[in-house]
Design a protein around this motif. Sequence first.
Motif, PDB file in Angstrom:
ATOM      1  N   ILE A  62       0.881  -1.160   0.000  1.00 37.68           N
ATOM      2  CA  ILE A  62       0.000   0.000   0.000  1.00 37.68           C
ATOM      3  C   ILE A  62       0.913   1.203   0.000  1.00 37.68           C
ATOM      4  O   ILE A  62       1.831   1.305   0.823  1.00 37.68           O
ATOM      5  N   CYS A  63       0.679   2.121  -0.958  1.00 39.98           N
ATOM      6  CA  CYS A  63       1.551   3.279  -1.156  1.00 39.98           C
ATOM      7  C   CYS A  63       0.741   4.568  -1.182  1.00 39.98           C
ATOM      8  O   CYS A  63      -0.451   4.561  -1.474  1.00 39.98           O
ATOM      9  N   GLN A  64       1.439   5.651  -0.921  1.00 38.87           N
ATOM     10  CA  GLN A  64       0.871   6.982  -1.097  1.00 38.87           C
ATOM     11  C   GLN A  64       1.237   7.412  -2.506  1.00 38.87           C
ATOM     12  O   GLN A  64       2.413   7.575  -2.827  1.00 38.87           O
ATOM     13  N   GLU A  68      -3.749   9.870  -3.352  1.00 33.87           N
ATOM     14  CA  GLU A  68      -4.428   8.591  -3.172  1.00 33.87           C
ATOM     15  C   GLU A  68      -3.521   7.570  -2.497  1.00 33.87           C
ATOM     16  O   GLU A  68      -2.303   7.642  -2.602  1.00 33.87           O
ATOM     17  N   ARG A  69      -4.156   6.617  -1.855  1.00 41.72           N
ATOM     18  CA  ARG A  69      -3.449   5.460  -1.318  1.00 41.72           C
ATOM     19  C   ARG A  69      -3.875   4.268  -2.143  1.00 41.72           C
ATOM     20  O   ARG A  69      -5.074   3.992  -2.269  1.00 41.72           O
ATOM     21  N   VAL A  70      -2.900   3.608  -2.738  1.00 40.09           N
ATOM     22  CA  VAL A  70      -3.187   2.536  -3.681  1.00 40.09           C
ATOM     23  C   VAL A  70      -2.423   1.268  -3.308  1.00 40.09           C
ATOM     24  O   VAL A  70      -1.412   1.317  -2.611  1.00 40.09           O
ATOM     25  N   THR A  71      -2.918   0.145  -3.797  1.00 43.68           N
ATOM     26  CA  THR A  71      -2.192  -1.112  -3.714  1.00 43.68           C
ATOM     27  C   THR A  71      -1.349  -1.200  -4.976  1.00 43.68           C
ATOM     28  O   THR A  71      -1.860  -1.018  -6.084  1.00 43.68           O
ATOM     29  N   LYS A  72      -0.056  -1.458  -4.783  1.00 41.91           N
ATOM     30  CA  LYS A  72       0.874  -1.371  -5.904  1.00 41.91           C
ATOM     31  C   LYS A  72       1.840  -2.549  -5.890  1.00 41.91           C
ATOM     32  O   LYS A  72       2.329  -2.946  -4.832  1.00 41.91           O
ATOM     33  N   CYS A  73       2.096  -3.072  -7.076  1.00 41.36           N
ATOM     34  CA  CYS A  73       3.060  -4.159  -7.242  1.00 41.36           C
ATOM     35  C   CYS A  73       4.477  -3.582  -7.225  1.00 41.36           C
ATOM     36  O   CYS A  73       4.697  -2.415  -7.559  1.00 41.36           O
ATOM     37  N   HIS A  77       2.980  -1.434 -11.112  1.00 38.59           N
ATOM     38  CA  HIS A  77       1.571  -1.516 -11.514  1.00 38.59           C
ATOM     39  C   HIS A  77       0.670  -1.178 -10.331  1.00 38.59           C
ATOM     40  O   HIS A  77       0.824  -1.725  -9.250  1.00 38.59           O
ATOM     41  N   SER A  78      -0.289  -0.277 -10.550  1.00 40.48           N
ATOM     42  CA  SER A  78      -1.242   0.098  -9.513  1.00 40.48           C
ATOM     43  C   SER A  78      -2.537  -0.680  -9.695  1.00 40.48           C
ATOM     44  O   SER A  78      -3.107  -0.716 -10.790  1.00 40.48           O
ATOM     45  N   PHE A  79      -3.000  -1.285  -8.600  1.00 38.26           N
ATOM     46  CA  PHE A  79      -4.276  -1.984  -8.585  1.00 38.26           C
ATOM     47  C   PHE A  79      -5.399  -1.066  -8.106  1.00 38.26           C
ATOM     48  O   PHE A  79      -6.529  -1.510  -7.958  1.00 38.26           O
ATOM     49  N   ASP A  81      -7.301   1.971  -5.529  1.00 33.56           N
ATOM     50  CA  ASP A  81      -7.586   2.304  -4.129  1.00 33.56           C
ATOM     51  C   ASP A  81      -7.370   1.088  -3.217  1.00 33.56           C
ATOM     52  O   ASP A  81      -7.937   0.025  -3.453  1.00 33.56           O
ATOM     53  N   TYR A  82      -6.566   1.271  -2.172  1.00 27.81           N
ATOM     54  CA  TYR A  82      -6.218   0.168  -1.277  1.00 27.81           C
ATOM     55  C   TYR A  82      -7.430  -0.381  -0.516  1.00 27.81           C
ATOM     56  O   TYR A  82      -7.383  -1.497  -0.001  1.00 27.81           O
ATOM     57  N   ARG A  83      -8.499   0.402  -0.434  1.00 27.41           N
ATOM     58  CA  ARG A  83      -9.696  -0.048   0.290  1.00 27.41           C
ATOM     59  C   ARG A  83     -10.552  -0.996  -0.548  1.00 27.41           C
ATOM     60  O   ARG A  83     -11.470  -1.616  -0.032  1.00 27.41           O
ATOM     61  N   LYS A  84     -10.242  -1.091  -1.826  1.00 24.17           N
ATOM     62  CA  LYS A  84     -10.976  -1.988  -2.713  1.00 24.17           C
ATOM     63  C   LYS A  84     -10.156  -3.263  -2.910  1.00 24.17           C
ATOM     64  O   LYS A  84      -8.941  -3.268  -2.750  1.00 24.17           O
ATOM     65  N   ASN A  85     -10.811  -4.329  -3.263  1.00 23.38           N
ATOM     66  CA  ASN A  85     -10.146  -5.621  -3.423  1.00 23.38           C
ATOM     67  C   ASN A  85      -9.242  -5.608  -4.663  1.00 23.38           C
ATOM     68  O   ASN A  85      -9.734  -5.684  -5.794  1.00 23.38           O
ATOM     69  N   TRP A  86      -7.949  -5.521  -4.435  1.00 22.74           N
ATOM     70  CA  TRP A  86      -6.978  -5.447  -5.531  1.00 22.74           C
ATOM     71  C   TRP A  86      -7.071  -6.660  -6.450  1.00 22.74           C
ATOM     72  O   TRP A  86      -6.767  -6.566  -7.643  1.00 22.74           O
ATOM     73  N   LYS A  87      -7.513  -7.793  -5.911  1.00 21.51           N
ATOM     74  CA  LYS A  87      -7.560  -9.037  -6.701  1.00 21.51           C
ATOM     75  C   LYS A  87      -8.508  -8.916  -7.895  1.00 21.51           C
ATOM     76  O   LYS A  87      -8.334  -9.596  -8.905  1.00 21.51           O
TER      77      LYS A  87
END
Length: 168
Positions: A62-64, A68-73, A77-79, A81-87
């Motif tokens: 999880i990155c800033q 925004e805060r996002v789930t990132k590989c 690659h950004s998946f 918003d971290y609050r949503k299911n990245w899968k």
Amino acid sequence: MTSYSKEVIADLVAGTLPWPQTRRIMSAYKDDDRFFKYVAVLQDRVGWNDPILLPVGDHLFICQSGDERVTKCECGHSFGDYRKNWKLKAAIIVRDSEETLREIYPNSDLPDPGWMEIREFICPQCGSLHEVEAAAPGYPIVHDFEPDLEGFYRDWLGTPLEPTNKGG
């Protein structure tokens, strides 16, 4: 209390420390700044500048990213918003037949594909396998967790996290 350098933590993360030293580090009380050293080591390993706030897996964070805060590989690659299911934004391989299950269980009993499927969640950019789920066919994709980032930083780390403009 023992304190370890960022270099020792980097070797620990890379798996290059001798086992006796690794066991000592794992068994001892954690130094107060261990999490920050760990995140600094991870940050040094990626090729992008968005600050890592929380590791989610070996190559997922999880990155800033701006406001925004996002789930990132690890590859960048950004998946989203971290609050949503990245899968839900990953490439997914579903093993739901004897043939596809045999690819990962070549010499053993197979799960019954009528009762279980194996889902592999892969980064669509670099191909890293981030997670595997075994679930009943038709069962929804599991949203593992939604961390309370502000609470974690404030209550556990003693360093308040700056709020985002979007309430994330």
